[in-house]
Design an enzyme around this catalytic site. Structure first.
Site, PDB file in Angstrom:
ATOM      1  N   ARG A  21      47.790  25.327  79.510  1.00  0.00           N
ATOM      2  CA  ARG A  21      46.711  24.793  80.372  1.00  0.00           C
ATOM      3  C   ARG A  21      45.403  24.670  79.595  1.00  0.00           C
ATOM      4  O   ARG A  21      44.408  24.187  80.123  1.00  0.00           O
ATOM      5  CB  ARG A  21      46.483  25.714  81.568  1.00  0.00           C
ATOM      6  CG  ARG A  21      47.315  25.403  82.781  1.00  0.00           C
ATOM      7  CD  ARG A  21      48.643  26.073  82.724  1.00  0.00           C
ATOM      8  NE  ARG A  21      49.512  25.673  83.823  1.00  0.00           N
ATOM      9  CZ  ARG A  21      50.750  26.118  83.973  1.00  0.00           C
ATOM     10  NH1 ARG A  21      51.267  26.942  83.083  1.00  0.00           N
ATOM     11  NH2 ARG A  21      51.485  25.717  84.966  1.00  0.00           N
ATOM     12  N   LYS A  71      50.393  34.788  67.674  1.00  0.00           N
ATOM     13  CA  LYS A  71      49.200  35.643  67.779  1.00  0.00           C
ATOM     14  C   LYS A  71      49.145  36.780  66.754  1.00  0.00           C
ATOM     15  O   LYS A  71      48.070  37.189  66.341  1.00  0.00           O
ATOM     16  CB  LYS A  71      49.092  36.240  69.185  1.00  0.00           C
ATOM     17  CG  LYS A  71      48.665  35.239  70.254  1.00  0.00           C
ATOM     18  CD  LYS A  71      48.455  35.979  71.566  1.00  0.00           C
ATOM     19  CE  LYS A  71      47.996  35.054  72.668  1.00  0.00           C
ATOM     20  NZ  LYS A  71      47.588  35.812  73.864  1.00  0.00           N
ATOM     21  N   ASP A 108      41.198  37.885  74.762  1.00  0.00           N
ATOM     22  CA  ASP A 108      41.953  38.308  75.954  1.00  0.00           C
ATOM     23  C   ASP A 108      41.316  39.525  76.628  1.00  0.00           C
ATOM     24  O   ASP A 108      41.329  39.641  77.862  1.00  0.00           O
ATOM     25  CB  ASP A 108      43.408  38.646  75.584  1.00  0.00           C
ATOM     26  CG  ASP A 108      44.238  37.397  75.352  1.00  0.00           C
ATOM     27  OD1 ASP A 108      43.882  36.334  75.885  1.00  0.00           O
ATOM     28  OD2 ASP A 108      45.255  37.489  74.628  1.00  0.00           O
ATOM     29  N   GLY A 134      53.680  48.349  81.844  1.00  0.00           N
ATOM     30  CA  GLY A 134      54.052  47.442  80.753  1.00  0.00           C
ATOM     31  C   GLY A 134      53.369  47.801  79.455  1.00  0.00           C
ATOM     32  O   GLY A 134      52.220  48.271  79.451  1.00  0.00           O
ATOM     33  N   ALA A 138      50.635  41.661  75.917  1.00  0.00           N
ATOM     34  CA  ALA A 138      49.454  41.523  76.788  1.00  0.00           C
ATOM     35  C   ALA A 138      48.848  42.894  77.088  1.00  0.00           C
ATOM     36  O   ALA A 138      47.622  43.030  77.205  1.00  0.00           O
ATOM     37  CB  ALA A 138      49.845  40.828  78.083  1.00  0.00           C
ATOM     38  N   ILE A 223      48.494  40.314  85.942  1.00  0.00           N
ATOM     39  CA  ILE A 223      48.064  39.265  84.999  1.00  0.00           C
ATOM     40  C   ILE A 223      48.988  38.053  85.038  1.00  0.00           C
ATOM     41  O   ILE A 223      48.736  37.056  84.376  1.00  0.00           O
ATOM     42  CB  ILE A 223      47.877  39.796  83.566  1.00  0.00           C
ATOM     43  CG1 ILE A 223      49.198  40.241  82.940  1.00  0.00           C
ATOM     44  CG2 ILE A 223      46.831  40.900  83.533  1.00  0.00           C
ATOM     45  CD1 ILE A 223      49.108  40.341  81.415  1.00  0.00           C
TER      46      ILE A 223
HETATM   47  P1  NAP Z   1      56.112  41.029  76.407  1.00  0.00           P
HETATM   48  O1  NAP Z   1      55.396  41.416  75.167  1.00  0.00           O
HETATM   49  O2  NAP Z   1      57.455  40.434  76.326  1.00  0.00           O
HETATM   50  O3  NAP Z   1      56.207  42.359  77.333  1.00  0.00           O
HETATM   51  C1  NAP Z   1      56.940  42.362  78.539  1.00  0.00           C
HETATM   52  C2  NAP Z   1      56.755  43.685  79.279  1.00  0.00           C
HETATM   53  O4  NAP Z   1      57.487  43.598  80.507  1.00  0.00           O
HETATM   54  C3  NAP Z   1      57.290  44.905  78.521  1.00  0.00           C
HETATM   55  O5  NAP Z   1      56.512  46.017  78.828  1.00  0.00           O
HETATM   56  C4  NAP Z   1      58.700  45.043  79.130  1.00  0.00           C
HETATM   57  O6  NAP Z   1      59.221  46.352  79.068  1.00  0.00           O
HETATM   58  C5  NAP Z   1      58.418  44.679  80.575  1.00  0.00           C
HETATM   59  N1  NAP Z   1      59.639  44.252  81.266  1.00  0.00           N
HETATM   60  C6  NAP Z   1      60.330  43.101  81.086  1.00  0.00           C
HETATM   61  N2  NAP Z   1      61.415  43.076  81.874  1.00  0.00           N
HETATM   62  C7  NAP Z   1      61.432  44.264  82.557  1.00  0.00           C
HETATM   63  C8  NAP Z   1      62.285  44.831  83.545  1.00  0.00           C
HETATM   64  N3  NAP Z   1      63.384  44.191  83.967  1.00  0.00           N
HETATM   65  N4  NAP Z   1      61.976  46.064  84.038  1.00  0.00           N
HETATM   66  C9  NAP Z   1      60.872  46.714  83.608  1.00  0.00           C
HETATM   67  N5  NAP Z   1      60.010  46.219  82.689  1.00  0.00           N
HETATM   68  C10 NAP Z   1      60.290  45.015  82.179  1.00  0.00           C
HETATM   69  O7  NAP Z   1      55.253  40.004  77.290  1.00  0.00           O
HETATM   70  P2  NAP Z   1      53.650  39.832  77.332  1.00  0.00           P
HETATM   71  O8  NAP Z   1      53.257  38.810  76.349  1.00  0.00           O
HETATM   72  O9  NAP Z   1      53.032  41.182  77.279  1.00  0.00           O
HETATM   73  O10 NAP Z   1      53.461  39.153  78.784  1.00  0.00           O
HETATM   74  C11 NAP Z   1      53.724  39.881  79.953  1.00  0.00           C
HETATM   75  C12 NAP Z   1      53.267  39.061  81.173  1.00  0.00           C
HETATM   76  O11 NAP Z   1      51.870  38.843  81.123  1.00  0.00           O
HETATM   77  C13 NAP Z   1      53.907  37.675  81.278  1.00  0.00           C
HETATM   78  O12 NAP Z   1      54.233  37.458  82.642  1.00  0.00           O
HETATM   79  C14 NAP Z   1      52.804  36.727  80.859  1.00  0.00           C
HETATM   80  O13 NAP Z   1      52.896  35.463  81.488  1.00  0.00           O
HETATM   81  C15 NAP Z   1      51.574  37.471  81.356  1.00  0.00           C
HETATM   82  N6  NAP Z   1      50.355  37.132  80.591  1.00  0.00           N
HETATM   83  C16 NAP Z   1      49.268  36.658  81.274  1.00  0.00           C
HETATM   84  C17 NAP Z   1      48.099  36.378  80.593  1.00  0.00           C
HETATM   85  C18 NAP Z   1      46.894  35.845  81.336  1.00  0.00           C
HETATM   86  O14 NAP Z   1      45.982  35.329  80.704  1.00  0.00           O
HETATM   87  N7  NAP Z   1      46.838  35.983  82.649  1.00  0.00           N
HETATM   88  C19 NAP Z   1      48.031  36.583  79.207  1.00  0.00           C
HETATM   89  C20 NAP Z   1      49.155  37.078  78.540  1.00  0.00           C
HETATM   90  C21 NAP Z   1      50.309  37.352  79.247  1.00  0.00           C
HETATM   91  P3  NAP Z   1      60.061  46.853  77.764  1.00  0.00           P
HETATM   92  O15 NAP Z   1      59.030  47.260  76.757  1.00  0.00           O
HETATM   93  O16 NAP Z   1      60.874  47.970  78.271  1.00  0.00           O
HETATM   94  O17 NAP Z   1      60.888  45.676  77.318  1.00  0.00           O
END
Ligand code: NAP
Length: 280
Positions: A21, A71, A108, A134, A138, A223
């Site tokens: 976006r 990143k 961020d 988490g 992020a 988020i």
């Molecule tokens: P990431 O590095 O892949 O981390 C994912 C997290 O979710 C990890 O802590 C993971 O736990 C947990 N998780 C995934 N599946 C799970 C499950 N079934 N049960 C429990 N925990 C689970 O992803 P990320 O980049 O941090 O992004 C995470 C979210 O934030 C996404 O939805 C993304 O769209 C959003 N986000 C938003 C913004 C914004 O500007 N608003 C910016 C960045 C990201 P494990 O460590 O155990 O795998």
């Protein structure tokens, strides 16, 4: 276009990047401020990231944003990393300096804190314990942001406890790692609950958590921005709690990057929010 003003280029490097976006956000501000410039999508494969970043100067770019999966890798490709970004361990903004060198920043953390302040201007990080769900990419920016703003106690719950423990060891106090199974007890007395997991996102499993232990003054932030109103936020609102969606973080993280390149700190207007909301 005003021919007396310089033409400024910026963009976002990612792979894939078509869903971003950021062009809609930055081009809105370019128009709003009557600037000459453009913000474009830059689909860059991971193995070409070095070439692409070195090409910024030659192509006349003021800089770029970085998104998945660049990143972390980009940190080693810039000449200087801002101390906050160094702590977070990732950069999302590159600025071409006047001498042609590249500086890396992470906006961020700013974006996240600003999204809370937009929802509640008197929000304070030290208002009470914070629970963060988490420990992925992020979460790093959010943990650093909350700690820098003075959070006294951060309870970090993650499915893989070892990842939460590693982050607690890396960042130190006030972060304490807790098992995923203890996420509901962790809410006891909390002033803020943050979901940084992908649970609740469109196409992902639901986030299962009861908010019963949260005090009435607590804020809940998610988020995730697809959907905008996650089940977590709906449950928080149903209890009368202030709920903050992920779009505020996404929009606010773009503001300091725009200022770096275009020299103006843009505002987050309802018009911009509605325009981006319509694309979700
Ligand atoms: P990431 O590095 O892949 O981390 C994912 C997290 O979710 C990890 O802590 C993971 O736990 C947990 N998780 C995934 N599946 C799970 C499950 N079934 N049960 C429990 N925990 C689970 O992803 P990320 O980049 O941090 O992004 C995470 C979210 O934030 C996404 O939805 C993304 O769209 C959003 N986000 C938003 C913004 C914004 O500007 N608003 C910016 C960045 C990201 P494990 O460590 O155990 O795998």
């Amino acid at each position: 276009m005003n021919p007396d003003k310089p033409f400024i280029l910026a963009g976002v490097m990612g792979w894939p990047v078509a869903h971003s976006r950021s062009p809609a956000i930055h081009n809105h501000w370019i128009r709003e401020h009557g600037l000459n410039g453009s913000y474009v999508l830059l689909p860059v494969q991971p193995e070409r990231l070095g070439d692409a970043m070195r090409g910024l100067r030659a192509l006349g770019f003021a800089g770029c944003n970085l998104t998945i999966p660049h990143k972390v890798a980009a940190m080693a490709l810039v000449d200087r990393v801002d101390p906050l970004a160094q702590r977070i361990g990732a950069i999302n903004t590159v600025v071409v300096q006047t001498d042609g060198t590249l500086a890396g920043y992470n906006t961020d953390a700013f974006g996240y804190i600003q999204s809370l302040l937009d929802a509640r201007p008197d929000w304070r990080a030290d208002a009470g314990p914070v629970t963060v769900l988490g420990a992925g990419g992020a979460a790093r920016a959010i943990l650093v942001a909350l700690a820098e703003r003075g959070a006294k106690e951060i309870r970090l719950c993650n499915r893989s406890l070892d990842k939460a423990q590693a982050l607690a060891a890396e960042f130190g106090a006030p972060i304490r790692a807790l098992p995923w199974e203890e996420r509901e007890q962790a809410l006891e007395g909390c002033a803020l609950l943050v979901n940084t997991t992908s649970l609740g996102m469109k196409g992902q499993p639901a986030l299962e958590i009861s908010l019963d232990a949260l005090p009435p003054h607590a804020m809940v932030s998610d988020i995730i921005y697809v959907p905008l109103e996650t089940e977590l936020l709906a449950a928080a609102r149903a209890r009368g709690l202030v709920a903050v969606d992920g779009l505020g973080m996404l929009l606010n993280q773009a503001r300091p990057a725009f200022e770096h390149w275009f020299g103006v700190m843009p505002a987050l207007t309802p018009e911009l929010r509605h325009m981006v909301e319509a694309t979700l």
